[in-house]
Design an enzyme around this catalytic site. Structure first.
Site, PDB file in Angstrom:
ATOM      1  CB  SER A 124     -42.616  68.363   5.824  1.00  0.00           C
ATOM      2  OG  SER A 124     -42.624  69.122   6.943  1.00  0.00           O
ATOM      3  CE1 TYR A 148     -40.681  62.881   8.187  1.00  0.00           C
ATOM      4  CE2 TYR A 148     -40.496  64.976   9.031  1.00  0.00           C
ATOM      5  CZ  TYR A 148     -41.481  64.917   7.781  1.00  0.00           C
ATOM      6  OH  TYR A 148     -42.298  64.941   6.216  1.00  0.00           O
ATOM      7  CE  LYS A 152     -39.222  64.833   4.034  1.00  0.00           C
ATOM      8  NZ  LYS A 152     -40.023  63.834   3.053  1.00  0.00           N
TER       9      LYS A 152
END
Ligand code: UDP
Length: 335
Positions: A124, A148, A152
């Site tokens: 992302s 989050y 990643k």
């Protein structure tokens, strides 16, 4: 030879599965359905005129996962499975780290045991350090600002180490900007579980009358109209990027990172206007304070994906809104 899609029942996964089928790939899906429904895959089978094996499995289950590799001739994996809410990740970071990272480790272990070395990983744009220098190229400094994003980033670093340890690996990391829209049939799209956090699902729910108005998080950013600017990309264009990444890996080893965006930034107000035009609905909104962790602008430099994947997003903001709206109208309460 088949492609294993983890998280294949999700919003992006279902569009990728359909695209893979249409391009002639055999697929196998693993999903634990924690944030998705089987109905999405049932529709993909119907639309693609083909059924495929689906396993309701948590990736932590190494034994069962290995059995799937034994049973099917898997040649490559597209790894999408993972939690994706920034907000939830700040509330329950242990669960986020456990779910996203440990499951990836398990998958990598199984792949290695089974001699499957081709992997496309769904990353992302949140891994980029906040900056006012736009557009963002792949070599930009990295720094995530929530759990989050850190999952990643940690997985990206993990994949680099894995690749460095064994040159047999072909790994492609795709950094998504803001995927929106739906398949043009209106049959598959984004089915938010509960109140949506993202702009377009929220906006669609306002347009259909599920919520009275949109809250715009800040109009005092140093942007064209004061509202946040993002690089929205049609989910079908995004799915096509995965097909290009897969076919590129056929003959090229190594680890590569690509931005998947359009390269153009739109503000919240511009998006509201485009959505209002295509839906022919007034969208009521209120400006409220900035949301924690949001940046003013974020849009991609997509030169690398253009040149090396031969891929370019084709659908414009109106088509994105039109398709999102069609999905919303045909499925007012999701699947
Ligand atoms: N946004 C907003 N209201 C909402 C949801 C989002 O104003 O209800 C804004 C948000 O501040 C950002 C943009 O819309 O500028 C895109 O946010 P989204 O959550 O869709 O994606 P993000 O870029 O945060 O991943």
């Amino acid at each position: 030879m088949a492609v294993l899609v983890t998280g294949g029942a999700g919003y992006i996964g279902s569009h990728i599965c359909l695209e893979l089928i249409e391009c002639g790939y055999d697929i196998v899906v693993v999903d634990n359905f924690s944030n998705s429904k089987f109905e999405a895959l049932r529709r993909v089978m119907e639309m693609g005129n083909q059924s495929f094996p689906v396993y309701n499995l948590d990736l932590h289950n190494q034994k069962e996962l290995s059995t799937i590799f034994d049973r099917h001739s898997i040649d490559a994996v597209i790894h999408l499975a993972g939690y994706k809410s920034v907000r939830d990740s700040t509330i329950d970071p242990i669960n986020y780290y456990w779910n996203n990272i440990v499951s990836t480790l398990t998958l990598l272990e199984v792949m290695q045991m089974q001699d499957v070395y081709k992997l496309v990983f769904s990353s992302s744009a949140t891994v980029y350090k906040a900056s006012d220098k736009m557009p963002i190229t792949e070599d930009y400094p990295l720094e995530a600002c929530n759990p989050y994003g850190r999952t990643k980033l940690i997985i990206e670093q993990l994949l680099k180490d894995v690749h460095d340890s064994d040159p047999n690996w072909h790994i492609t990391i795709l950094r998504y900007f803001n995927p929106i829209g739906a398949h043009k049939s209106g049959r598959i799209g984004e089915d938010s579980n509960g109140t949506p956090n993202n702009l377009v699902p929220y906006l669609s729910n306002v347009a259909i009358g599920n919520y009275p108005k949109l809250y715009i998080f800040g109009n005092d950013y140093p942007t064209k109209d004061g509202t946040g600017v993002r690089d929205y990309i049609h989910v079908v264009d995004l799915a096509k990027g995965h097909i290009r990444a897969l076919s590129r890996m056929e003959d090229m080893k190594g680890l590569e990172v690509f931005n998947l965006g359009t390269g153009t930034g739109y503000s919240v107000l511009e998006l509201v206007k485009a959505f209002s035009q295509v839906s022919k609905k007034e969208i009521a909104y209120t400006i409220t304070s900035r949301r924690n962790g949001d940046v003013a602008e974020c849009y991609a430099d997509v030169t690398k994906a253009n040149n090396q994947l031969g891929w370019q997003a084709e659908k414009d903001i109106h088509e994105m809104c039109q398709d999102a709206w069609r999905w919303q109208q045909q499925n007012p309460n999701g699947y």
